[in-house]
Design an enzyme around this catalytic site. Sequence first.
Site, PDB file in Angstrom:
ATOM      1  N   HIS A  66       6.338   4.298  14.189  1.00 36.97           N
ATOM      2  CA  HIS A  66       6.764   5.196  13.117  1.00 36.97           C
ATOM      3  C   HIS A  66       5.620   5.773  12.309  1.00 36.97           C
ATOM      4  O   HIS A  66       5.828   6.685  11.513  1.00 36.97           O
ATOM      5  CB  HIS A  66       7.683   4.450  12.136  1.00 36.97           C
ATOM      6  CG  HIS A  66       6.938   3.466  11.284  1.00 36.97           C
ATOM      7  ND1 HIS A  66       6.560   2.238  11.729  1.00 36.97           N
ATOM      8  CD2 HIS A  66       6.491   3.555  10.002  1.00 36.97           C
ATOM      9  CE1 HIS A  66       5.917   1.594  10.765  1.00 36.97           C
ATOM     10  NE2 HIS A  66       5.856   2.376   9.708  1.00 36.97           N
ATOM     11  N   GLU A 126      -0.576  -8.978  -1.434  1.00 39.57           N
ATOM     12  CA  GLU A 126      -1.172  -8.514  -0.175  1.00 39.57           C
ATOM     13  C   GLU A 126      -2.399  -7.655  -0.467  1.00 39.57           C
ATOM     14  O   GLU A 126      -2.581  -6.570   0.064  1.00 39.57           O
ATOM     15  CB  GLU A 126      -0.158  -7.743   0.685  1.00 39.57           C
ATOM     16  CG  GLU A 126      -0.531  -7.686   2.164  1.00 39.57           C
ATOM     17  CD  GLU A 126       0.525  -7.024   3.018  1.00 39.57           C
ATOM     18  OE1 GLU A 126       1.266  -7.769   3.678  1.00 39.57           O
ATOM     19  OE2 GLU A 126       0.617  -5.777   3.026  1.00 39.57           O
ATOM     20  N   ARG A 175       2.817   7.634  10.354  1.00 42.25           N
ATOM     21  CA  ARG A 175       2.559   9.060  10.143  1.00 42.25           C
ATOM     22  C   ARG A 175       1.412   9.562  11.001  1.00 42.25           C
ATOM     23  O   ARG A 175       1.483  10.630  11.612  1.00 42.25           O
ATOM     24  CB  ARG A 175       2.255   9.284   8.654  1.00 42.25           C
ATOM     25  CG  ARG A 175       2.146  10.724   8.212  1.00 42.25           C
ATOM     26  CD  ARG A 175       1.622  10.788   6.783  1.00 42.25           C
ATOM     27  NE  ARG A 175       2.367   9.909   5.893  1.00 42.25           N
ATOM     28  CZ  ARG A 175       3.395  10.294   5.143  1.00 42.25           C
ATOM     29  NH1 ARG A 175       3.792  11.543   5.178  1.00 42.25           N
ATOM     30  NH2 ARG A 175       4.004   9.442   4.350  1.00 42.25           N
ATOM     31  N   HIS A 190      13.123   4.887  14.533  1.00 45.67           N
ATOM     32  CA  HIS A 190      13.022   5.246  13.117  1.00 45.67           C
ATOM     33  C   HIS A 190      13.815   6.516  12.821  1.00 45.67           C
ATOM     34  O   HIS A 190      13.985   7.385  13.682  1.00 45.67           O
ATOM     35  CB  HIS A 190      11.547   5.458  12.761  1.00 45.67           C
ATOM     36  CG  HIS A 190      11.235   5.423  11.306  1.00 45.67           C
ATOM     37  ND1 HIS A 190      11.397   6.508  10.483  1.00 45.67           N
ATOM     38  CD2 HIS A 190      10.780   4.417  10.508  1.00 45.67           C
ATOM     39  CE1 HIS A 190      11.034   6.192   9.257  1.00 45.67           C
ATOM     40  NE2 HIS A 190      10.661   4.927   9.233  1.00 45.67           N
ATOM     41  N   GLU A 234      -2.022   4.999   3.104  1.00 46.87           N
ATOM     42  CA  GLU A 234      -2.005   3.578   2.743  1.00 46.87           C
ATOM     43  C   GLU A 234      -3.393   3.015   2.427  1.00 46.87           C
ATOM     44  O   GLU A 234      -3.540   2.211   1.502  1.00 46.87           O
ATOM     45  CB  GLU A 234      -1.348   2.765   3.866  1.00 46.87           C
ATOM     46  CG  GLU A 234       0.144   2.968   3.993  1.00 46.87           C
ATOM     47  CD  GLU A 234       0.539   4.191   4.821  1.00 46.87           C
ATOM     48  OE1 GLU A 234       1.751   4.399   5.001  1.00 46.87           O
ATOM     49  OE2 GLU A 234      -0.378   4.902   5.301  1.00 46.87           O
ATOM     50  N   ASP A 240       0.799  -1.224   0.000  1.00 47.76           N
ATOM     51  CA  ASP A 240       0.000   0.000   0.000  1.00 47.76           C
ATOM     52  C   ASP A 240       0.835   1.280   0.000  1.00 47.76           C
ATOM     53  O   ASP A 240       0.387   2.322   0.468  1.00 47.76           O
ATOM     54  CB  ASP A 240      -0.930   0.006   1.216  1.00 47.76           C
ATOM     55  CG  ASP A 240      -0.190  -0.318   2.510  1.00 47.76           C
ATOM     56  OD1 ASP A 240       1.023  -0.057   2.592  1.00 47.76           O
ATOM     57  OD2 ASP A 240      -0.836  -0.845   3.450  1.00 47.76           O
TER      58      ASP A 240
END
Length: 356
Positions: free
Chosen positions: A204, A116, A206, A236, A130, A94
């Site tokens: 991590h 996936e 967003r 990260h 995503e 994604d």
Amino acid sequence: MRIGIVFGTRPEIIKVATVYLKAKELGVDTDFICTGQHREMVDMMKGIFGVESDIDMNIMTANQTLNDVMYKVVHGFEELFKERKYDWIFVQGDTTTAMAAALASFNKGVKVGHIEAGLRSGDLYDPFPEEMNRRVIDQVSEKMFAPTEKSKATLLKEGFDESRILVTGNTVIDAQMYVVEHFDLDKERKRIFEDGDYFLVTLHRRENIGERMRNILKALRKFAESEKIHLVFPVHKNPKVREIVYSELDGCKYAKLTEPVDYVQLTALLKGAKFVATDSGGIQEEAPTFGKFVVVCRETTERPELIESGFGVLAGTQTDGVLNAMYKAFEFQPGELKNPFGDGHASERIIRSVMK
């Protein structure tokens, strides 16, 4: 027949490297196509699987936006298709790389295979971007390689023809099996954390950056200090993430913060941990292989199989919810539970499906 297998980020190369290796093993003409969306992390991964890019678009620049990435990937494929002909382009997951490559291929009449497929959180903005990316990719895919029966059911509910869907298992389990077979994981783990109990942390996403991440970290710190157990946290590279992590865990003697680790080291840390607290998607799939419970530090998950299998809990991003979930994880015993995400043979199923 020629296949192009696309990756641009660390999670993508982990999940497509074994597909590329299996294609080569079966004698399929295959190009490994790197966009370079995440340059440093992708380059780190190639040596682990013994692979190199056949084509590298090298799009990475400082402070690039999602639209920058999308434009560069589409343009890169426009130029690539002038030089090389493909029967299939495979994309994974994604990412913006995957979405842009799928659209560029579709627009040129090249068949798209989505590795996936069928994952959904149900919220277009969480995770962002995503959730939008994977919905768009499925729309233009000739073949949707669903990792589980539940993801297939999601696609059928959305109206996709069953002939376009194949349940394969998740290729990340193939990658795990590769690492287990090729590396001494106990030795790798001791290079980072020598002795004693610990839980593994990765954060991590967003949508979590900001107050949500601070809430999560407060819970992690409180649990570690209360139970006198170490937390091992490869932090990260994102400077916003690092600022929050180092400020919230400053002075915590139980926190071992490290630089990002490679996939072998992360797998070793996962194998040795008591449990894992994460907002990552991949670790939700990988942890059950080693019988580890997952505290999912997110408001949504597109992997409900983890929760339904008993291997995890959707803890949310509030301090009390995360803390309560960690106590549940601490007491977890896997018993006879099996990983719901695959058996290590997804890559072969994917390649053989287009060889027919």
